[in-house]
Design a protein around this motif. Structure first.
Motif, PDB file in Angstrom:
ATOM      1  N   GLU A 133       0.834  -1.205   0.000  1.00  0.00           N
ATOM      2  CA  GLU A 133       0.000   0.000   0.000  1.00  0.00           C
ATOM      3  C   GLU A 133       0.865   1.249   0.000  1.00  0.00           C
ATOM      4  OE1 GLU A 133      -2.726  -0.332   3.283  1.00  0.00           O
ATOM      5  OE2 GLU A 133      -3.687  -2.110   2.412  1.00  0.00           O
ATOM      6  N   ARG A 134       1.935   1.230   0.782  1.00  0.00           N
ATOM      7  CA  ARG A 134       2.840   2.394   0.832  1.00  0.00           C
ATOM      8  C   ARG A 134       3.556   2.590  -0.495  1.00  0.00           C
ATOM      9  NH1 ARG A 134       4.784   6.316   0.101  1.00  0.00           N
ATOM     10  NH2 ARG A 134       6.353   7.448   1.259  1.00  0.00           N
ATOM     11  N   LEU A 135       4.060   1.505  -1.071  1.00  0.00           N
ATOM     12  CA  LEU A 135       4.775   1.607  -2.352  1.00  0.00           C
ATOM     13  C   LEU A 135       3.846   2.080  -3.467  1.00  0.00           C
ATOM     14  CD1 LEU A 135       6.995  -1.615  -2.228  1.00  0.00           C
ATOM     15  CD2 LEU A 135       7.715   0.757  -1.856  1.00  0.00           C
ATOM     16  N   ALA A 136       2.572   1.764  -3.389  1.00  0.00           N
ATOM     17  CA  ALA A 136       1.608   2.183  -4.406  1.00  0.00           C
ATOM     18  C   ALA A 136       1.395   3.695  -4.399  1.00  0.00           C
ATOM     19  CB  ALA A 136       0.282   1.461  -4.205  1.00  0.00           C
ATOM     20  N   GLN A 137       1.788   4.361  -3.326  1.00  0.00           N
ATOM     21  CA  GLN A 137       1.606   5.808  -3.211  1.00  0.00           C
ATOM     22  C   GLN A 137       2.727   6.604  -3.880  1.00  0.00           C
ATOM     23  OE1 GLN A 137       1.061   6.778   0.933  1.00  0.00           O
ATOM     24  NE2 GLN A 137      -0.376   5.114   1.217  1.00  0.00           N
TER      25      GLN A 137
END
Length: 141
Positions: free
Chosen positions: A114-118
């Protein structure tokens, strides 16, 4: 991620050789071709063969997230090894620890994804440029 940020500098379709990318990575072109080949399979880069060939991003850097790249590198790997072999089912800890740890690691993996998708490759490149400007300012250039 490094190679994609390097390619993002030339979003006008200019090609970059494996050699040029390898120099930025302080690596070798054969390694770069192997890694970029996997990224090509996922539609993140395009390769043009021949003497004037090279690599470029397959889509705008704003549309490529760190999660996309991580998915290629991760390729279904377990985030952290839990046990080399099944634990002892006759032990209260052994009966439950594996499933509990798998759940924890799965939650951690989801949070990381989820963090990397940001963050996009374009975001990363922008941060590289800001860091470079800050270093230049500190040096008095």
């Amino acid at each position: 991620m490094h190679a994609l940020a390097f390619l993002a500098q030339w979003q006008g379709g200019e090609l970059r050789s494996s050699q040029a990318i390898a120099e930025s990575l302080d690596s070798n072109p054969a390694f770069v071709r192997r890694v970029l080949g996997r990224l090509r399979e996922r539609g993140l880069v395009v390769a043009v063969e021949g003497a004037a060939g090279g690599w470029r991003l397959a889509k705008p850097a704003e549309e490529i997230t760190l999660r996309d790249v991580h998915a290629v590198a991760d390729d279904g790997a377990v985030p952290l090894p839990v046990h080399a072999h099944p634990p002892n089912r006759n032990c209260v800890i052994g009966r439950h620890m594996l499933s509990l740890l798998e759940s924890e690691f799965a939650d951690a993996q989801r949070a990381m994804e989820e963090r990397l998708a940001q963050t996009s490759i374009a975001d990363l490149l922008g941060r590289v440029y800001r860091s470079e400007r800050a270093e230049e300012a500190a040096r008095g250039n």
